[in-house]
Design a protein around this motif. Structure first.
Motif, mmCIF file in Angstrom:
data_model
loop_
_atom_site.group_PDB
_atom_site.id
_atom_site.type_symbol
_atom_site.label_atom_id
_atom_site.label_comp_id
_atom_site.label_asym_id
_atom_site.label_seq_id
_atom_site.Cartn_x
_atom_site.Cartn_y
_atom_site.Cartn_z
ATOM 1 N N ASP A 63 0.845 -1.184 0.000
ATOM 2 C CA ASP A 63 0.000 0.000 0.000
ATOM 3 C C ASP A 63 0.889 1.245 0.000
ATOM 4 O O ASP A 63 1.600 1.505 0.960
ATOM 5 N N ILE A 64 0.829 1.967 -1.099
ATOM 6 C CA ILE A 64 1.704 3.125 -1.258
ATOM 7 C C ILE A 64 1.400 4.190 -0.204
ATOM 8 O O ILE A 64 2.271 4.947 0.207
ATOM 9 N N ASP A 65 0.139 4.216 0.270
ATOM 10 C CA ASP A 65 -0.231 5.150 1.340
ATOM 11 C C ASP A 65 0.602 4.925 2.592
ATOM 12 O O ASP A 65 1.110 5.859 3.189
ATOM 13 N N SER A 66 0.721 3.648 2.981
ATOM 14 C CA SER A 66 1.442 3.353 4.221
ATOM 15 C C SER A 66 2.937 3.602 4.060
ATOM 16 O O SER A 66 3.611 4.007 4.998
ATOM 17 N N PHE A 104 4.321 5.970 2.242
ATOM 18 C CA PHE A 104 4.619 7.401 2.208
ATOM 19 C C PHE A 104 4.041 8.182 3.396
ATOM 20 O O PHE A 104 4.279 9.367 3.511
ATOM 21 N N SER A 105 3.276 7.503 4.269
ATOM 22 C CA SER A 105 2.707 8.254 5.390
ATOM 23 C C SER A 105 3.760 8.441 6.485
ATOM 24 O O SER A 105 4.595 7.566 6.716
ATOM 25 N N SER A 108 -2.228 6.056 -8.529
ATOM 26 C CA SER A 108 -2.372 6.590 -7.172
ATOM 27 C C SER A 108 -1.120 7.351 -6.738
ATOM 28 O O SER A 108 -1.154 8.142 -5.797
ATOM 29 N N GLU A 118 -1.636 11.292 -6.599
ATOM 30 C CA GLU A 118 -2.243 11.881 -5.406
ATOM 31 C C GLU A 118 -1.273 11.854 -4.230
ATOM 32 O O GLU A 118 -1.194 12.798 -3.448
ATOM 33 N N ARG A 119 -0.527 10.762 -4.101
ATOM 34 C CA ARG A 119 0.443 10.661 -2.996
ATOM 35 C C ARG A 119 1.511 11.757 -3.117
ATOM 36 O O ARG A 119 1.874 12.391 -2.136
ATOM 37 N N GLN A 127 0.091 15.061 -2.076
ATOM 38 C CA GLN A 127 -0.019 15.184 -0.615
ATOM 39 C C GLN A 127 1.336 15.492 0.011
ATOM 40 O O GLN A 127 1.443 16.311 0.922
#
Ligand code: ZN
Length: 195
Positions: free
Chosen positions: A75-78, A80-81, A99, A102-103, A106
């Protein structure tokens, strides 16, 4: 390329162009400058062969940089978070899905300098997401050119070859390879087999 050395409160820089145009060398040049200035730099690249490990971003001239390899299923969100870094560099961005756009937005909105490198066209010469959308979102774009292997003029196209012949338009978009499968060519020498 002085424009890209400007320090801001967060922005996106895209380094694009055909294969063999020196994108990774330029990415490494920028992250080396940032590190010399004492900035915290984190480098990412996609897993393109199912491995999951820390590896290096390397260029043909021998420069290397340790990179965190993002797995296809991750999960690219996790990833880069909560990133603790001033500068986030992403190589081979064309192997990420959309996606990533968007990352990156952000991260830049949050104050990071985001440097993305990747090809902008498929072997057919069509826009190859997510890099074209990243270019639309970016503050700075540098499109590098290679040299056409056929005529020596500036090259922006990726010529895929199968047994030395131009690949058919129906071939899969992603086919990882180097000089054995691809050449940089100008628009006039670029060939895609059809029919
Ligand atoms: Zn040419």
């Amino acid at each position: 390329m002085a424009s890209t050395e400007v320090q801001t409160d967060g922005h996106i820089e895209v380094i694009t162009g055909s294969m063999f145009s020196g994108k990774t060398e330029e990415l490494i040049r920028r992250i080396e400058r940032a590190e010399i200035a004492g900035q915290d730099v984190k480098v990412f690249k996609p897993s393109i062969d199912d491995r999951y490990s820390e590896e290096e971003v390397g260029s043909h001239n021998g420069s290397k940089w340790k990179a965190y390899v993002v797995d296809q299923d991750e999960d690219i969100d996790s990833v880069f978070s909560n990133l603790e870094a001033d500068v986030i560099a992403i190589d081979e961005a064309n192997f990420f899905d959309k996606s990533l756009v968007e990352r990156c937005q952000q991260l830049a909105d949050g104050g990071k300098r985001v440097i993305v490198s990747g090809i902008d066209q498929t072997f057919r010469g069509e826009p190859f997401e997510p890099v074209p959308s990243l270019m639309a979102s970016a503050e700075y774009i540098d499109k590098l050119r290679a040299i056409c292997t056929e005529c020596g003029k500036p090259a922006t196209k990726n010529q895929r070859l199968i047994n030395g012949e131009p690949a058919h338009a129906d071939a899969p978009t992603v086919d990882v390879g180097g000089k054995e499968k691809y050449q940089a060519r100008c628009r006039h020498c670029h060939e895609v087999k059809t029919g």
